[in-house]
Each structure stands twice: as structure tokens, then as C-alpha cells.
Design a protein around this motif. Structure first.
Motif: not given
Length: 132
Positions: A65, A124-125, A127-130
Motif C-alpha cells: 500500500e 484517492h489512494d 484516503q483509502n489506505k488501510k
């Protein structure tokens, strides 16, 4: 100078390969090499390090990620460099004919859109990082 830094990082990486460590740590070494290449302006080497990390450590999810976000940053920097080169080329052309001007405008607009795309993708990436 930057080749020396990259060779030194490669040597450290290969020396560390003999030890048993978890895949996240090993993958983070590739990310460090990629970051060093990115800062040195060697975008192709930076991308290659991320590709190698992805191939060798498919289960290092956190590092992968982080690699996606780093790859987005590399793509932005590379696209901005291409855009700047395009703008410099456009400024050198004196009195282009209609077809040449339209062609240059098309490629310039395409380069601008590429930069905008990678900037949106990075946001976007992030904000959606886990965390895995």
C-alpha cells in the motif's frame, strides 16, 4: 553520485537478504531504495524497485500500500517533468502554423490531464489506505 548511492543501497539490501526477517521489513528495504531513487530523479529505477518489491513480497500488504502511494508520487513527478519539457518546447517555437499549434496544444492538454489524473489518484489512494 546518485549511482553510488544506489549501489550502496543495493549492497545493503543484498547483505540483509541472508538474515531471516519478516516480509514487511524486506519489502520496506525496497521501498527505501525506491525513495532514494525517486529523490535522485531516477524515476525508472524507483518504479523498478516497487515492481520488484511487489513481485518478491506479495504478502507484505502494508508495504505494498505504501508502494502504491509512492508510485503515485513518482508518476506525478514524472508527469510534471514531461509537462515542463513540453512547455519549454512550446516556448521555443516561433510563429507555428495552425496545424502545429493545434498539435502542440493537444499534447500540452494531454500532459496537463495526466498530471491532474495522478494527483487525484494519489489523493484517492491516501484516503483509502488501510493498515493490514
Amino acid at each position: 553520485m546518485k549511482r553510488t548511492v544506489l549501489l550502496l543501497l543495493c549492497a545493503v539490501l543484498f547483505a540483509a537478504c541472508g538474515s531471516k526477517s519478516n516480509p514487511e521489513e524486506e519489502a520496506n528495504r525496497f521501498l527505501d531504495m525506491s525513495r532514494a531513487s525517486f529523490l535522485a530523479g531516477d524515476y525508472d529505477m524507483a518504479k523498478a524497485c516497487i515492481d520488484s518489491m511487489r513481485a518478491k513480497f506479495p504478502r507484505a500488504l502494508n508495504a505494498r500500500e505504501a508502494g502504491i502511494i509512492l508510485l503515485d508520487s513518482i508518476n506525478i513527478a514524472q508527469s510534471k517533468a514531461e509537462l515542463q519539457a513540453m512547455e519549454e518546447e512550446m516556448s521555443r517555437i516561433v510563429n507555428p502554423d495552425k496545424i502545429a499549434k493545434d498539435t502542440l496544444d493537444f499534447y500540452h492538454d494531454e500532459a496537463v490531464q495526466k498530471v491532474r489524473f495522478f494527483e487525484r489518484k494519489l489523493q484517492h489512494d491516501i484516503q483509502n489506505k488501510k493498515s493490514h
